[in-house]
Design an enzyme around this catalytic site. Structure first.
Site, mmCIF file in Angstrom:
data_model
loop_
_atom_site.group_PDB
_atom_site.id
_atom_site.type_symbol
_atom_site.label_atom_id
_atom_site.label_comp_id
_atom_site.label_asym_id
_atom_site.label_seq_id
_atom_site.Cartn_x
_atom_site.Cartn_y
_atom_site.Cartn_z
ATOM 1 N N SER A 41 23.978 20.726 127.549
ATOM 2 C CA SER A 41 23.665 21.132 128.921
ATOM 3 C C SER A 41 22.380 20.530 129.454
ATOM 4 O O SER A 41 22.162 20.517 130.667
ATOM 5 C CB SER A 41 23.586 22.656 129.011
ATOM 6 O OG SER A 41 22.603 23.162 128.120
ATOM 7 N N ASP A 84 17.059 29.421 134.173
ATOM 8 C CA ASP A 84 17.749 30.588 133.639
ATOM 9 C C ASP A 84 17.155 30.866 132.257
ATOM 10 O O ASP A 84 16.076 30.360 131.938
ATOM 11 C CB ASP A 84 19.271 30.398 133.615
ATOM 12 C CG ASP A 84 19.719 29.209 132.769
ATOM 13 O OD1 ASP A 84 18.951 28.764 131.901
ATOM 14 O OD2 ASP A 84 20.851 28.726 132.977
ATOM 15 N N HIS A 93 17.502 27.175 130.226
ATOM 16 C CA HIS A 93 17.333 25.829 130.766
ATOM 17 C C HIS A 93 16.112 25.711 131.673
ATOM 18 O O HIS A 93 15.860 26.601 132.486
ATOM 19 C CB HIS A 93 18.588 25.427 131.548
ATOM 20 C CG HIS A 93 19.843 25.552 130.750
ATOM 21 N ND1 HIS A 93 20.682 26.640 130.870
ATOM 22 C CD2 HIS A 93 20.391 24.743 129.813
ATOM 23 C CE1 HIS A 93 21.711 26.485 130.037
ATOM 24 N NE2 HIS A 93 21.554 25.342 129.387
#
Length: 364
Positions: A38, A337, A340
């Protein structure tokens, strides 16, 4: 070590205006090709049957036109900043996007998938794209380019492309630390070696397909990720008392040890194939991130141990959604978040440790 010395002693000068945004001084990078999780997935999970997606608000709040692209942040990733800096394109699209033109393909794409890892078990936990499958996609990508532009032109493009690999965090946070399966078979040390072996297999696979400029990112400060603080702290007060939240040294030390081993392995790989024109670089993610956390005021950050979305303690992916509370100014947060970084934090990582390496490559 030499690069770090030159960088911090000011011998390597960084001038953002010195390299044209349109790449007029970039003679050595033809495309940007990205693999991993990610931290570099620009939206491939949008086309995968998984719950681990981010193609909805508030993700993408700072992206052009406030588009939630599938990037797990409020704006752009560090790979987008690389692409823009060298003048290839403004952002790196996901390979699985069926609307991509041949020009988009030729200037670079991301094969990355949020939630994946080097351990083959990790992507199975969230039904995302394994690293091995990303390598298969890259081989298909080569064939598509050969069909459109010819074998020699494709070979030249791949030889001069910049490859970025960024993975490993999920193997520890989602897999090893959270579930008992791997802990029954591996010590932390042997699991690190297990991951490194898979990482080297990916690099070898890229090399076999023509990659000659490869950047491999280490792990971030795992113990400072808001979700890790929440899930693995000994005291439950961290969930209720914002001031009690601290980075967990036990988990950050695992990342440091892994990074040291990774650097050693990359150095050996570099020595073995340097005569064939390969250049392998280690990207230090840990130090710039911990520096932002420890010296947050000098970077303009107010919050370092919670994310901007929701409570900031556990929300990520579908838990950070259009109904979530979102902070008014994400630039005051290191994390978007619970897992991240924000766009601002990604830019600081790019600017602090990646851009000097890109300058070396461009200047040959």
């Amino acid at each position: 070590a030499l690069l770090s010395f030159l960088h911090f002693s000011g011998i390597i000068s960084i001038n953002a205006q010195g390299l044209s945004k349109h790449g007029t001084l970039n003679k050595n990078i033809s495309a940007l090709l990205v693999f991993g999780d990610s931290t570099v997935d620009s939206g491939n999970n949008n086309f995968v049957s998984t719950i681990f997606k981010s193609n909805f608000p508030p993700y993408g709040r700072e992206f052009p036109n406030q588009i939630p692209t599938g990037r797990f942040t409020d704006g752009r990733l560090f790979t987008d900043f690389i692409a823009s800096y060298v003048g290839i394109k403004e952002d790196v699209p996901p390979y699985l996007d069926p609307t991509l033109s041949m020009r988009e393909l030729m200037t670079g794409v991301s094969f990355a998938s949020a939630g994946t890892g080097y351990d083959p078990l990790t992507p199975m936990l969230t039904n995302v794209i394994p690293i091995s499958k990303q390598l298969e996609y890259f081989r298909d990508y080569n064939k598509r380019l050969e069909s459109a532009t010819g074998k020699q032109r494709t070979k030249n493009l791949i030889n001069n492309a910049l490859f970025v690999v960024s993975a490993g965090s999920n193997d520890f946070v989602v897999n090893y630390f959270a579930l008992p399966t791997r802990r029954k078979s591996y010590t932390v040390s042997s699991y690190q070696q297990f991951l490194l072996q898979h990482c080297k297999e990916l690099i070898q696979g890229l090399w076999d397909e023509g990659a000659r400029k490869i950047l491999v990112a280490g792990l971030p400060t795992l113990g400072c990720l808001p979700a890790v603080i929440t899930l693995f702290s000994n005291s439950s007060t961290v969930i209720h008392d914002h001031l009690q939240r601290r980075c967990l040294e036990q988990y950050s030390s695992v990342a440091r040890d892994y990074n040291r081993l990774l650097q050693n392995d990359l150095n050996f790989m570099q020595l073995s194939i340097a005569s064939q024109g390969a250049r392998i670089f280690y990207l230090d993610i840990y130090e710039p991130l911990i520096h932002m956390i420890e010296e947050h005021e000098s970077f303009g950050f107010d919050e370092t141990n919670v994310g901007c979305c929701g409570t900031g303690y556990l929300e990520a992916s579908f838990l950070c959604n259009p109904k979530s509370y979102v902070c008014s100014d994400a630039s005051k947060y290191v994390f978007w978040d619970s897992l991240h970084p924000t766009e601002k934090a990604y830019y600081n990582v790019f600017n602090g440790t990646i851009r000097p390496i890109i300058d070396l490559i461009i200047n040959n």
